[in-house]
Design an enzyme around this catalytic site. Structure first.
Site, short mmCIF file in Angstrom:
data_model
loop_
_atom_site.label_atom_id
_atom_site.label_comp_id
_atom_site.label_asym_id
_atom_site.label_seq_id
_atom_site.Cartn_x
_atom_site.Cartn_y
_atom_site.Cartn_z
N HIS A 55 -9.54 -15.97 -49.47
CA HIS A 55 -9.30 -15.61 -48.08
C HIS A 55 -9.63 -14.14 -47.86
O HIS A 55 -9.62 -13.35 -48.80
CB HIS A 55 -7.82 -15.77 -47.71
CG HIS A 55 -7.18 -17.05 -48.09
ND1 HIS A 55 -6.81 -18.00 -47.17
CD2 HIS A 55 -6.78 -17.53 -49.30
CE1 HIS A 55 -6.23 -19.02 -47.79
NE2 HIS A 55 -6.20 -18.75 -49.08
N TYR A 56 -9.83 -13.75 -46.61
CA TYR A 56 -9.66 -12.35 -46.25
C TYR A 56 -8.40 -12.22 -45.41
O TYR A 56 -7.95 -13.17 -44.77
CB TYR A 56 -10.88 -11.76 -45.56
CG TYR A 56 -11.29 -12.33 -44.20
CD1 TYR A 56 -10.39 -12.44 -43.14
CD2 TYR A 56 -12.60 -12.71 -43.97
CE1 TYR A 56 -10.78 -12.93 -41.90
CE2 TYR A 56 -13.01 -13.21 -42.74
CZ TYR A 56 -12.10 -13.31 -41.71
OH TYR A 56 -12.48 -13.78 -40.49
N THR A 57 -7.85 -11.01 -45.40
CA THR A 57 -6.55 -10.82 -44.75
C THR A 57 -6.65 -10.52 -43.26
O THR A 57 -5.68 -10.67 -42.53
CB THR A 57 -5.78 -9.66 -45.40
OG1 THR A 57 -6.55 -8.45 -45.24
CG2 THR A 57 -5.55 -9.93 -46.89
N GLU A 124 -5.91 -13.57 -51.64
CA GLU A 124 -6.21 -12.86 -50.41
C GLU A 124 -6.91 -11.55 -50.76
O GLU A 124 -6.52 -10.87 -51.72
CB GLU A 124 -4.93 -12.56 -49.63
CG GLU A 124 -4.27 -13.78 -49.02
CD GLU A 124 -4.87 -14.17 -47.67
OE1 GLU A 124 -5.78 -13.46 -47.21
OE2 GLU A 124 -4.41 -15.18 -47.10
N HIS A 171 -11.15 -20.49 -47.40
CA HIS A 171 -10.20 -21.08 -46.46
C HIS A 171 -10.95 -21.93 -45.42
O HIS A 171 -10.48 -22.98 -44.99
CB HIS A 171 -9.39 -19.98 -45.79
CG HIS A 171 -8.10 -20.45 -45.22
ND1 HIS A 171 -7.21 -19.63 -44.57
CD2 HIS A 171 -7.52 -21.68 -45.20
CE1 HIS A 171 -6.16 -20.32 -44.18
NE2 HIS A 171 -6.32 -21.57 -44.54
N ASP A 181 -12.47 -17.56 -42.64
CA ASP A 181 -12.50 -16.67 -43.80
C ASP A 181 -12.86 -17.44 -45.08
O ASP A 181 -12.56 -18.63 -45.17
CB ASP A 181 -11.14 -15.96 -43.96
CG ASP A 181 -9.95 -16.90 -44.08
OD1 ASP A 181 -9.79 -17.79 -43.23
OD2 ASP A 181 -9.17 -16.74 -45.04
#
Length: 296
Positions: A55-57, A124, A171, A181
């Site tokens: 994921h990215y946050t 993440e 994700h 993401d």
């Protein structure tokens, strides 16, 4: 007489001590009120962890750490951002133990298995995601140090749980109608070349293109079938409906990021077929009972 009683007492105490302190067999463990014998492990078992989801946050370091450690969502690991001194130290945060469930995937599905929080490890990565311009989305780039750190962490997790390449996912792969993401700039091909995740063979893509131009019209039905065989939850209608287009977009962001418009073109069809041929030539879509729904 006193000497005899003293000797008997010593033997009694020694006997009690030996009984209490005697080592347990390797396959025997003591618990309050009961013993556990692990002499006969079943052959019918596997690791709980089956997937690795990236994921990215969409937030900076401080906000990412706050959201993931104090909020209602979580991930097993957090890779720091470009400005963090931890990145130069090759340090990641572990926020949830690997034997615990983190709330990162949410309503999700892959090859018929749903609610992937229960069977995945979530990583993440601090990245702001994108910003909207007048015409399109502008994606924030990735720091090479982050990718190298992700690679080292992911490689260790993959080895530990024997996670297959087609189960290293974004994700957006497992929730294509809700999430985007880690986005089209995430270097999936680079990671695959490092042994992390799946990537189609170019010769097989050419085979399935069968002389067509990449932007020629592809078969929606074939794309739906092969994306489902590979793992995506996608309608099987033969129609380029909204859900199908969103899923194609997610697939393209992963495997053809130069154009993720959601068009059912010949190159997308060929890439999907090449992935199935490489990873799931005899695939069947499996169904599993639902479990949990929490995510970021």
């Amino acid at each position: 007489m006193k000497n005899i009683a003293l000797i008997a007492l010593i033997f009694f105490i020694t006997g009690c001590a030996n009984t209490t302190d005697s080592p347990q067999p390797d396959n025997q463990a003591s618990h309050p009120g009961y013993q556990v014998n692990s002499q006969h492990p079943s052959q019918s078992q596997s690791e709980r962890v089956r997937f690795l989801i990236l994921h990215y946050t969409a937030a900076n370091d401080a906000e990412s750490l706050r959201l993931l450690s104090q909020g209602t969502v979580s991930a097993h690991y957090l890779v720091p951002g470009t400005g963090s001194p931890l990145l130069n130290q090759s340090t990641v945060y572990q926020l949830v133990a690997e034997d615990k469930r983190a709330w990162h995937a949410g309503v999700s599905e892959w090859r018929g298995r749903t609610h992937l929080n229960d069977s995945s490890i979530g990583i993440e990565i601090v990245n702001l995601g994108y910003k909207k311009s007048s015409k399109s989305l502008e994606w924030y780039p990735w720091d090479g140090r982050q990718i190298n750190l992700v690679a080292r962490l992911a490689r260790d997790i993959i080895k530990r749980y024997d996670i297959t390449p087609d189960r290293v996912l974004g994700h957006s792969d497992v929730a294509p109608t809700r999430k985007v993401d880690p986005g089209p700039l995430f270097p999936w091909q680079q990671l695959a070349e490092m042994g992390i995740g799946a990537w189609p063979d170019s010769s097989t893509i050419r085979h399935y293109l069968a002389g067509r131009a990449p932007d020629d019209r592809g078969s929606v039905r074939n794309i739906q079938i092969d994306l489902a065989r590979y793992g995506y939850a996608i309608p099987q209608t033969g129609i380029l409906d909204a859900l199908t287009q969103q899923t194609i977009t997610a697939f393209q962001m992963h495997f053809r990021p130069s154009d993720y418009s959601g068009k059912a073109d010949a190159e997308t069809e060929a890439i999907a077929a090449a992935l199935v041929a490489k990873y799931h030539p005899d695939s069947q879509i499996l169904r599993h009972p639902p479990e949990s729904d929490m995510d970021i």
